[in-house]
Design a protein around this motif. Structure first.
Motif, short mmCIF file in Angstrom:
data_model
loop_
_atom_site.label_atom_id
_atom_site.label_comp_id
_atom_site.label_asym_id
_atom_site.label_seq_id
_atom_site.Cartn_x
_atom_site.Cartn_y
_atom_site.Cartn_z
N PRO A 163 1.77 -12.41 15.08
CA PRO A 163 0.88 -13.55 15.36
C PRO A 163 1.65 -14.87 15.29
N PHE A 164 0.94 -15.96 15.59
CA PHE A 164 1.51 -17.31 15.49
C PHE A 164 1.70 -17.65 14.01
N HIS A 165 2.93 -18.06 13.63
CA HIS A 165 3.21 -18.36 12.22
C HIS A 165 3.93 -19.69 12.07
N ASN A 166 4.30 -20.04 10.85
CA ASN A 166 4.90 -21.35 10.57
C ASN A 166 6.23 -21.56 11.29
N GLY A 167 6.96 -20.49 11.52
CA GLY A 167 8.21 -20.60 12.27
C GLY A 167 7.97 -21.05 13.69
N HIS A 168 6.90 -20.57 14.29
CA HIS A 168 6.54 -20.99 15.65
C HIS A 168 6.14 -22.47 15.67
N LYS A 183 14.96 -20.22 7.77
CA LYS A 183 14.53 -19.49 6.56
C LYS A 183 14.69 -17.98 6.65
N THR A 184 14.06 -17.34 7.67
CA THR A 184 14.02 -15.88 7.69
C THR A 184 14.52 -15.33 9.01
N GLY A 185 15.03 -14.11 8.95
CA GLY A 185 15.44 -13.41 10.14
C GLY A 185 14.28 -12.66 10.76
N TYR A 186 14.57 -11.92 11.83
CA TYR A 186 13.55 -11.24 12.62
C TYR A 186 12.71 -10.27 11.78
N TYR A 187 13.36 -9.59 10.83
CA TYR A 187 12.67 -8.58 10.04
C TYR A 187 12.46 -9.00 8.58
N ASP A 188 12.79 -10.25 8.23
CA ASP A 188 12.81 -10.65 6.83
C ASP A 188 11.42 -10.89 6.25
N ALA A 247 7.99 -16.70 7.28
CA ALA A 247 8.17 -15.25 7.34
C ALA A 247 8.19 -14.83 8.80
N SER A 248 8.84 -13.72 9.07
CA SER A 248 8.88 -13.21 10.44
C SER A 248 7.51 -12.64 10.82
N ALA A 249 7.27 -12.57 12.14
CA ALA A 249 6.03 -11.96 12.62
C ALA A 249 5.99 -10.49 12.23
N ILE A 289 4.65 -10.28 8.70
CA ILE A 289 3.21 -10.59 8.65
C ILE A 289 2.40 -9.41 9.19
N ARG A 290 2.86 -8.81 10.29
CA ARG A 290 2.15 -7.63 10.81
C ARG A 290 2.18 -6.49 9.80
N LYS A 291 3.32 -6.32 9.13
CA LYS A 291 3.45 -5.26 8.12
C LYS A 291 2.41 -5.44 7.02
N VAL A 292 2.22 -6.69 6.58
CA VAL A 292 1.23 -6.98 5.54
C VAL A 292 -0.18 -6.68 6.05
N LEU A 293 -0.50 -7.19 7.26
CA LEU A 293 -1.85 -7.05 7.79
C LEU A 293 -2.22 -5.60 8.11
N LEU A 294 -1.23 -4.79 8.45
CA LEU A 294 -1.51 -3.41 8.85
C LEU A 294 -1.30 -2.41 7.72
N ASP A 295 -1.05 -2.92 6.51
CA ASP A 295 -0.84 -2.04 5.36
C ASP A 295 -2.16 -1.39 4.95
N SER A 296 -2.25 -0.08 5.12
CA SER A 296 -3.50 0.64 4.85
C SER A 296 -3.78 0.78 3.35
N ASN A 297 -2.79 0.49 2.52
CA ASN A 297 -2.97 0.64 1.07
C ASN A 297 -3.45 -0.63 0.38
#
Length: 396
Positions: free
Chosen positions: A14-19, A181-186, A193-195, A198-206
């Motif tokens: 998604p759109f984030h602070n880096g964008h 600040k961050t790289g592509y996967y950081d 933070a990288s997109a 952010i997707r990893k956080v949002l899609l975490d089923s746990n």
């Protein structure tokens, strides 16, 4: 009239602070500018459906200072870096951009230009083919062909943008901004933070919804957060389309060899595992081989779903069939009206609605337009698609 027409190539997934930093840096570096973003629509370059749909992303982009949003159609947005870049640069060229501004890990434009020139030589192409034949993935083979030059993800895309500018002999000037600040996967650092993270956080089923949203709240602008919160629970995953993908693989087995990116023999693996009772994850990793990156396999699965063939890719690879405007600000509308006065306006094939297609596009271009619309209709099957009007007009 418009001193600096700045092109951006984005996914906002998604759109984030880096964008937002990227946009603010453009405003700092280029006075009297208009910002035109070519944006991946409902599908992105890693071969996945976009987290939220293209119209929601357009609303966010316009709210954060973009003046015109152009859709990068699925027959570009789900392709390798080379074709993704060619389509994007061609679209920006159609709208007479003076500059293209991209993020870069190295922030060394001269070095990137030198490498881009080297990568266009026959010697490089032969070396690349040799490493690919040895079984290396494309990114690794590309690096090895450059004598093991290590490049970040943004720099690799930057190279393709520079190659595309030279290839179409465009007058667009390139400019790079240091990726902050961050790289592509950081992970997160100082509210950046990288997109991917952010997707990893949002899609975490746990994790619970509240915890996920709290983790990203400071990583995205307020309006982006509101849209993500509103769409929470209807984010799109590639696995959502698993049944449709399997159906198409089984139904079109004999034609799979014509699918873009498919190497010889992979159609048999796809079919053999599609007819088994496997979870999406098990299916995916059974099909995956050492020669294929995860992103490439994801792209292949989408291409099989769309029936995106090598023939379609050849049609669009060097010439964009249309320019579909998803939204614009008042200043963006002013620039579009300015372009209408140009002698070659009809050649630009600019669409601000789905009406009057036959007056603007030829038969082949209409078929390609319909192909992209079909891809979006497939996206809607598994997604919450809010009808907010097209194009999106931001009142300044």
């Amino acid at each position: 009239m418009f001193k600096n027409v700045i092109g951006l190539i984005v996914e906002y997934n998604p759109f984030h602070n880096g964008h937002l930093h990227h946009i603010k840096e453009i405003d700092r570096l280029f006075e009297d500018n208009i910002k035109i973003a070519v944006m991946s629509g409902d599908y992105v370059q890693r071969g996945e459906p976009s987290l939220i749909n293209k119209f929601e992303k357009t609303k966010i982009a316009l709210s954060q200072g973009i003046d015109i949003v152009i859709e990068l159609p699925a027959f570009y947005s789900t392709q390798s870096a080379e074709i993704f870049a060619k389509g994007s640069v061609n679209l920006l060229n159609k709208l007479s951009c003076s500059h293209i501004v991209f993020g870069s890990e190295s922030n060394d434009l001269d070095k990137l230009k030198r490498i881009a020139i080297i990568s266009l030589t026959k010697e490089f192409e032969l070396s690349l083919k040799e490493f690919l034949a040895e079984g290396f993935s494309y990114p690794t083979a590309f690096s090895k062909a450059l004598f093991d030059e290590k490049l970040g993800s943004n720099d690799i895309l930057a190279l393709e943008y520079l190659r595309a500018i030279r290839d179409i002999d465009s007058k667009i000037e390139a400019y790079c901004i240091k990726r902050e600040k961050t790289g592509y996967y950081d992970d997160e650092k100082d509210n950046f933070a990288s997109a991917t993270y952010i997707r990893k956080v949002l899609l975490d089923s746990n994790e619970k919804k509240e915890n996920k949203l709290n983790k990203i709240k400071n990583l995205v602008p307020e309006f982006s957060y509101e849209v993500l919160e509103e769409n929470f629970g209807v984010f799109s995953y590639l696995s959502d389309f698993y049944d449709l993908i399997k159906y198409n693989i089984i139904k079109n087995y004999l034609e799979l060899k014509n699918i873009q990116d498919l190497e010889v023999g992979l159609e048999n693996r796809l079919y053999n595992y599609a007819i088994k009772d496997l979870s999406f994850e098990d299916f995916f990793y059974e099909v995956l081989t050492k020669r294929i990156t995860i992103s490439r396999l994801q792209r292949i699965l989408l291409h099989s779903l769309f029936n995106l063939t090598e023939n379609i890719t050849e049609k669009v690879k060097n010439k964009v069939p249309f320019v579909k405007i998803l939204g614009f600000s008042a200043r963006g509308q002013e620039y579009l009206n300015y372009l209408k006065k140009a002698e070659n306006y009809n050649e630009r094939k600019i669409l601000t609605s789905n009406r009057n297609l036959k007056e603007i596009l030829n038969e082949e271009e209409i078929e390609l337009f319909k192909f992209n619309e079909l891809c979006s209709q497939i996206y809607r099957i598994k997604s919450s698609y809010i009808n907010i009007g097209y194009p999106i007009i931001k009142k300044d």
